[in-house]
Design an enzyme around this catalytic site. Sequence first.
Site, PDB file in Angstrom:
ATOM      1  N   GLY A  10      -3.046   1.585 -29.155  1.00  0.00           N
ATOM      2  CA  GLY A  10      -2.513   0.320 -28.666  1.00  0.00           C
ATOM      3  C   GLY A  10      -3.005  -0.027 -27.275  1.00  0.00           C
ATOM      4  O   GLY A  10      -3.544   0.820 -26.545  1.00  0.00           O
ATOM      5  N   GLN A  11      -2.799  -1.270 -26.896  1.00  0.00           N
ATOM      6  CA  GLN A  11      -3.308  -1.756 -25.615  1.00  0.00           C
ATOM      7  C   GLN A  11      -2.718  -0.995 -24.432  1.00  0.00           C
ATOM      8  O   GLN A  11      -3.441  -0.549 -23.533  1.00  0.00           O
ATOM      9  CB  GLN A  11      -2.983  -3.240 -25.470  1.00  0.00           C
ATOM     10  N   TYR A  59       6.811  -1.321 -33.355  1.00  0.00           N
ATOM     11  CA  TYR A  59       6.531  -2.240 -34.451  1.00  0.00           C
ATOM     12  C   TYR A  59       6.517  -3.631 -33.829  1.00  0.00           C
ATOM     13  O   TYR A  59       7.530  -4.112 -33.329  1.00  0.00           O
ATOM     14  CB  TYR A  59       7.614  -2.128 -35.523  1.00  0.00           C
ATOM     15  N   THR A  99      10.713  -6.206 -24.459  1.00  0.00           N
ATOM     16  CA  THR A  99      10.106  -7.528 -24.612  1.00  0.00           C
ATOM     17  C   THR A  99      11.027  -8.661 -24.202  1.00  0.00           C
ATOM     18  O   THR A  99      12.262  -8.522 -24.240  1.00  0.00           O
ATOM     19  CB  THR A  99       9.695  -7.717 -26.088  1.00  0.00           C
ATOM     20  N   TYR A 123      12.603  -8.839 -34.985  1.00  0.00           N
ATOM     21  CA  TYR A 123      11.847  -8.099 -33.971  1.00  0.00           C
ATOM     22  C   TYR A 123      12.641  -7.991 -32.675  1.00  0.00           C
ATOM     23  O   TYR A 123      12.804  -6.897 -32.114  1.00  0.00           O
ATOM     24  CB  TYR A 123      10.497  -8.770 -33.721  1.00  0.00           C
TER      25      TYR A 123
END
Length: 308
Positions: A10-11, A59, A99, A123
Site C-alpha cells: 500500500g501507499q 479495507y 479517515t 466503510y
Amino acid sequence: MRVLVAGREGQVARALVARLADHQVVALEPPELDLTDDASVAAAMARARPDLVVNAAAYTAVDKAEDQEALAFAVNCDGAARLAAAAADAGAPFVHFSTDYVFDGLKGAPYLESDAPSPLGVYGRSKEAGERAVLAANPRSVVLRTAWVCSPDGANFVKTMLRLAAEREELRVVADQHGAPTFAADLADAVAVMAPRLLAAAAEDAAFGLFHLTGSPHTTWHGFTAEILAQAATRGHRQPRLQAITTSEFPTRAVRPVDGRLDCSRIGQVHGITPADWRQSLARCLDTLVANTPTRDTPTGPAKENSV
C-alpha cells in the site's frame, strides 16, 4: 528501533518502509500477516519483536464495502483491534490510520477530534468502529485520521488524472466535495517524528489518542485536479479542458461526505507536526511519476483508493 508495519504494497506502507530505512522494519501483508487470524498476528509479532507497530493495512474499497460489510468490519475493526491488542501484549505503542469518512460532512467547518463521528456508509462505520476498538485494545495507541491519500505508488487520484489527461480532451471532476490531499510520504514523516515520544511515553501521555493530519490547504477534487494538470503541464504532459461538476452528476454506490475537512491543529500542539503543503508534495510526486503513465481505469470522481 524495530518496527512492524501491517501492509507492504500500500501507499502508506511503502512510504513508511522508505522513511524508516535506518531502522529494522518488517512490512507484512497476507498471507504472512492476516489481520483476521489470531495465529497469523501472533506469528508476525513473534517474528518482528517490534518496539513500534504501525497498521497501514485496511479495507478501502468504499463502494464495494456497501455489499461486503462483514469483510470491511473484519479488517478495519476486528483486525485492527487484534493487532493493537497484540502490540499491547508486547509492550509496543500502536499507530493506526483512519479517515475523514467517519464524519458525515455536514458540520460546515473543519472537524475537530472531539466532534462526534457520524459515518454515512459501511466503510466509514467500519473505520469508526475500528478507532474505538483500537483505543480500547491498546491505550498506547495513536489513531491518525487522514484523507485523499496519494503517492507515486499504487492506484490513486493523481495517477488516474494523469492517465485520463493523456487520453481525453476534457475532464469532468466533482467540485462540491471539500477536503485536503495528503501524501503518503508526509504521513510517514509524521510517524517518524512521533515515534521517539511514543516509545518512551506512558498510556496517560497526551501523545496518544485521536489526531487529524492531512495536507494543507483545503480544496476540492476539482481544485486538486487543476493543480495536478498545471504542474503536469510544466513537466511536458498535455493539459485537457477541466470542467466542474456536482456530486449529483457523479453518482456512486456509497455516499461520500461533502465536506470532510479536518482541523489538524491538535497534532501540532502535541507533537509539533505541521500539515505539509500538498502542492509541494504533489510536485515531488510528479517528479517521480513524470516518465510513467498510469494504467488503472478509475472514474473522474473521488478515487476509491484515497482513504485508509
